[in-house]
Structures are given as C-alpha cells and as structure tokens.
Write an enzyme that holds these catalytic residues in place. Structure first.
Site, PDB file in Angstrom:
ATOM      1  N   ILE A 167       0.821  -1.216   0.000  1.00 48.80           N
ATOM      2  CA  ILE A 167       0.000   0.000   0.000  1.00 48.80           C
ATOM      3  C   ILE A 167       0.856   1.267   0.000  1.00 48.80           C
ATOM      4  O   ILE A 167       0.379   2.322  -0.354  1.00 48.80           O
ATOM      5  CB  ILE A 167      -0.991   0.008   1.189  1.00 48.80           C
ATOM      6  CG1 ILE A 167      -0.274   0.061   2.549  1.00 48.80           C
ATOM      7  CG2 ILE A 167      -1.916  -1.223   1.139  1.00 48.80           C
ATOM      8  CD1 ILE A 167      -1.202   0.281   3.748  1.00 48.80           C
ATOM      9  N   LYS A 168       2.111   1.161   0.410  1.00 44.77           N
ATOM     10  CA  LYS A 168       3.051   2.303   0.406  1.00 44.77           C
ATOM     11  C   LYS A 168       2.426   3.592   0.934  1.00 44.77           C
ATOM     12  O   LYS A 168       2.648   4.666   0.393  1.00 44.77           O
ATOM     13  CB  LYS A 168       3.628   2.518  -0.997  1.00 44.77           C
ATOM     14  CG  LYS A 168       4.515   1.356  -1.480  1.00 44.77           C
ATOM     15  CD  LYS A 168       5.266   1.689  -2.771  1.00 44.77           C
ATOM     16  CE  LYS A 168       6.139   0.560  -3.255  1.00 44.77           C
ATOM     17  NZ  LYS A 168       5.411  -0.629  -3.730  1.00 44.77           N
TER      18      LYS A 168
END
Lengths: 307, 307
Positions: free
Chosen positions: B104-105
């Site tokens: 998801i960074k």
C-alpha cells in the site's frame, strides 16, 4: 485544471480548501444515533455517519469556498463502507460545483503509479465504454520514488485536464528527519521543489502549472524559499489552525499577484461546532459552525495578505 | 509476526512472495468472458475477473510459498468493485494459510498514518465490538514524512502482532533521483536504512524485527550495504524477474543464516501462462504455469544461495 481552481479562488475571494477528514468524535450524537439505527452499529453505520456529517458541512460551505480535500485515510480506516462514503462525498462535492483534491499521497514505481493515476484521475476502458474509479480533480503525490512515480500522474493531468500536488515539505513535526537533510548544501525539500518546478513545465495551464506542491503552514520560512524556487506552481498549504499555523504565517506562500497558494483547514472547520469559539450556534450545529469558521479563516488570511 | 513469516519461509524452503497484481491483459479470455456475462462489461465484471484469476493462482501456489503481496493500486484503479476484490483476495489468502503483505506504500502525518494503520493492520471499535477494515498481516510504508508517519504503524504492530516494510531503496529506474543523493557523504537510502534499524528496535520478534525494509533486486550493490546497516530487519525484495533482477543478484540481500530476505515476483508468476517458457501447460492455464514459475524461482534462488 489549475485555471479552474484559480477562477474559483478569485470568485469566492477565499484561497481556502476544507479538509473533509471525518472522525467519529467530530460527529454529533444525534447523527450517530440515527445512522447506527439505520445501518447498524458497525462499519456501515460509521460510514453513513461520515457521509451525513460531510453532507451537512458541504451544504453549508459550497458557495463560500472553491475546494474541498477529503483525506482518504479516514475513510480507508473503516474499510469498504468508508471508501463508498469517500466516493459518495467526492461525487456530491463535484455536483455542488466544488473542486475536489483527493488527499491520497500515493507514490509507487511507474506501472503502479499509472494504476493510481487512472483510478483517481482517469478512467478504465472496458469494452467500448470508459468507467471511472474515483474521479477527483486533483490528488496529492509522494515524490520518494522520483520521476517514475510522478510522470504517470502528469500524463493523465494532460489527457484529462486534472492536477496534482506533490509533497515537498510536510507540516508534521518529524518532517525534517529526511526532508531537511542537506544535499550539496541544500535541504532535500528544496531539491524536491526544484524537481516539482521541472515536472510542472510539462503541464501548464495559464500562468500556473497543473503540478503543484504541498508545503506545511508550520514552516513559513521554508515556504518562502520554496515559493521562490517554484514561482509557477501552486502551493497547497496544510497545517493551518489545529496544527498550529496562523494567518500571518501564510503570507510567504503567496505570490505578489495574490495567487499561488491555497490553505487547508480540516478540524478547525469540520469540528468547529465543538469549539468554544462557535458554541453560540448550539450543540451539534456542524454546518453553521463550519460556515462561520470558514468566513473567519477567510478574514484572517485576507487581513494577513493586506498588510 | 516476522517469526511467523520466517517459520513459513523455512517450512516451504521458499523465500518468495507472489505479487497478486492483476491486470486485464493477464486474465485469460474465458475467465473474462464468463465474468462479463455474469457481472456486466463494467468495473464489477473486471473486479470479478481479477478475483477469479487470483483464486486460480492462490489455489495452485498456497502450499509452496509462504506469502502473497497484493498491490492495492491495481484494485484501486477500478474503484470500489476493485477494493472489494482486494479484500476478498486478502481474506481468502489468509484462509489458505498464506501471510498477506498489503503493498500500500502509505505514508502521512501522525494522525493520518494512524488511520491507515488501523484500517490495514488494526481494528475500529464501534459500540462494544471491533471491526476490521482490511486486516493484512504486513503493509509497506513510505518514509518521506519521517518518524511521525511510521510510529503509528509500529504501535499497531506491537498491539496486534503485525509487521511493516518501509521503503529504503526502490526497484524503479528513477529511484536514485532523491534516494541516492548524498547527505554527509552517505546516500539518503542509507540514512533511511539506519532509521529503519532504529525503528525496528521498537518491535522485535525473535532475532528479527517486525519492521522490515523494501530494497529493489535491481540494485544488488546497494542491497549489500543495506543488509549490513540493518542486520535484524527483514528485506522485502521487489524487482526480480520482469523488472530485471536475477537469482545471483539476490545473494546480497540475505544474511549468513540463510534468512533476512523475501523476494517478490508478480508478472513472472501470475502472467507465466503467457510466457513461452510455460506454454506447455496450454493457453489460459494460469494456475499450473504460476506453480511451475514459483518452483523455478525457488530453484533459482536456492542455486544462487548454495554457491
């Protein structure tokens, strides 16, 4: 897209964006009770409460501000029902004529950044029709991966007349840990700022670029330097109000044309009804208090810019 | 949580994570046709195709790999139906005993990072029950905002026995634009690496930390240095296969105990059926080709580590 935002800023006289970042604590008891009865005391109920809370704010501010900035994290926190409420909020704001800045801070390698850009600013072709995932007008982007992570957004900005704001110097206390470190004598945020200027040249729209920057109100001296480095890039300024930024701190973020910056306030507006300053509207009067807080913020900024 | 991942790596003998990053191009015609007939030629149809495609892969690999890494961007690209397919994929992988790394960074200021951490690794209390938004086992995190943006994830790791991988040096060609810039003679990715080591000390689980790092297979020399800087932090290594990383490049990312790294491959496995190397399984044989590609990757890495 940036020229549309500028027109709305000029017409409302308010370089203000309202952060639609709902939390259950901000929602009055009667809205919560009604939504839990309707949808259950579960994530669907919370999502409905967020949506009804947002709607009351939007209905009371849409004619006095140019834009809103929903922070997707607050919706993602409650999973799928939350993201449905996020989409409903984006769509409703656009219906009311507001410009929507999706605060998503995405950033990834090229092919993945492309997916985020399509999902939030573009559309997916299936068969012979195009479908849109979220369809905000602007989104925020994280620069850590370099040009690969930003260019796919710029391509979509050019194709679909949209915009982005890339993080340069964020408003939080620890933003300096990496962003302030010196590289060839200059802090990283200035290096990123110079790159934002360069990226911005690939998507201009009038005298400003569709590629803007995020610079926190909490760092006005750094804002002054970044303003000079990026003369044609709009600055989205978070951190006003609850995070500590004041009207006088904002002057540095504007250009001499009175343009160049748009200031965000979230809690200070959407939770104004809980503050002593706006208790005259009565308990749970979310909309009226939000409108009054917006007008006070407008006066605070105008006063600071007039000096 | 990291000890659970290590146990599964040891038991399968495969320091491999399969990237579940579906694209319509990777889905065989018969699955697409069936899903469009069932759900319509629209985003719901695409989401159903992603889900059925994922399920075929998962059913064929769950016993030979420890973990999967769905990239949320591919799902977010198609809006709400995509995110529903993302959640269904996460839940199904966990049912099959796989560890799920949500790619998801995310990264934001403290209160917002908290919302992302709760949504992906924790739970929301509504009334007297706790509800989970997505419930992955690990997520990836962007470090640009500094400790404020990372600590809320670490708190949830400690509370819920979860883990994170923080971006240090990403696999993409332009990652060096900022990450390689020298600060006091050291590249930024090393400064971030040292910080990851420090953050990692706040959440240990056996001889490794629940706080790992992302370092691209495409930069093996930098991987070697980062391995030394962060001896107790697991490294998630993307960029193997389609992005150009080879088995021999991976040796630098492992510790002398044979542990310390887990290598991701996405396209090389999920789109293996389209490659000449696996055409013996027949057109559209997604699952069989994926399993064969996993076993080849396992042999490639084992061969490299044995030298």
């Amino acid at each position: 897209m940036i020229s549309k935002l500028i027109d709305k800023i000029v017409n409302t006289g308010a370089p203000i964006v309202v952060g639609l970042d709902p939390k259950l604590d901000f929602v009055p008891e009667d809205i919560k009770k009604r939504c839990f009865e309707e949808k259950g005391e579960n994530l669907e109920g919370v999502a409905e409460a967020f949506w009804q809370f947002n709607k009351e704010i939007i209905d009371n501010i849409y004619d006095v501000v140019p834009a809103v900035k929903p922070q997707v994290a607050m919706y993602e926190e409650i999973g799928i029902p939350g993201l449905i409420a996020f989409k409903k909020t984006v769509d409703y704001c656009k219906e009311k004529g507001l410009i929507v800045i999706g605060d998503i801070k995405r950033g990834d390698i090229g092919s993945t950044a492309q997916s985020y850009a399509v999902g939030h600013l573009g559309g997916v072709k299936v068969g012979d029709k195009v479908f849109k995932g979220f369809d905000e007008d602007f989104v925020t982007v994280n620069p850590y991966l370099g040009s690969d992570g930003v260019k796919p957004f710029i391509d979509i900005c050019n194709k679909e007349d949209k915009g982005i704001f890339v993080l340069a110097k964020t408003s939080n206390p620890s933003s300096g840990e990496f962003q302030d470190r010196l590289i060839d004598g200059k802090p990283l945020y200035e290096i990123v700022g110079a790159k934002i200027r360069e990226w911005g040249e690939e998507s201009t729209d009038g005298s400003y670029s569709n590629v803007g920057a995020v610079v926190g109100a909490t760092y006005p001296e750094m804002g002054k330097v970044l303003r000079e480095i990026m003369p044609h890039n709009y600055i989205l300024v978070p951190g006003y109000g609850a995070q500590g930024g004041k009207g006088k701190d904002l002057v540095n973020f504007f250009n001499k044309d009175g343009l160049g910056a748009i200031v965000n306030s979230s809690r200070g507006i959407i939770a104004a009804w809980k503050s002593d300053n706006y208790k005259q509207f009565g308990d749970g009067k979310v909309g009226e208090a939000a409108r009054a807080a917006v007008l006070d913020m407008k006066a605070d900024i105008a006063g600071a810019l007039a000096q």
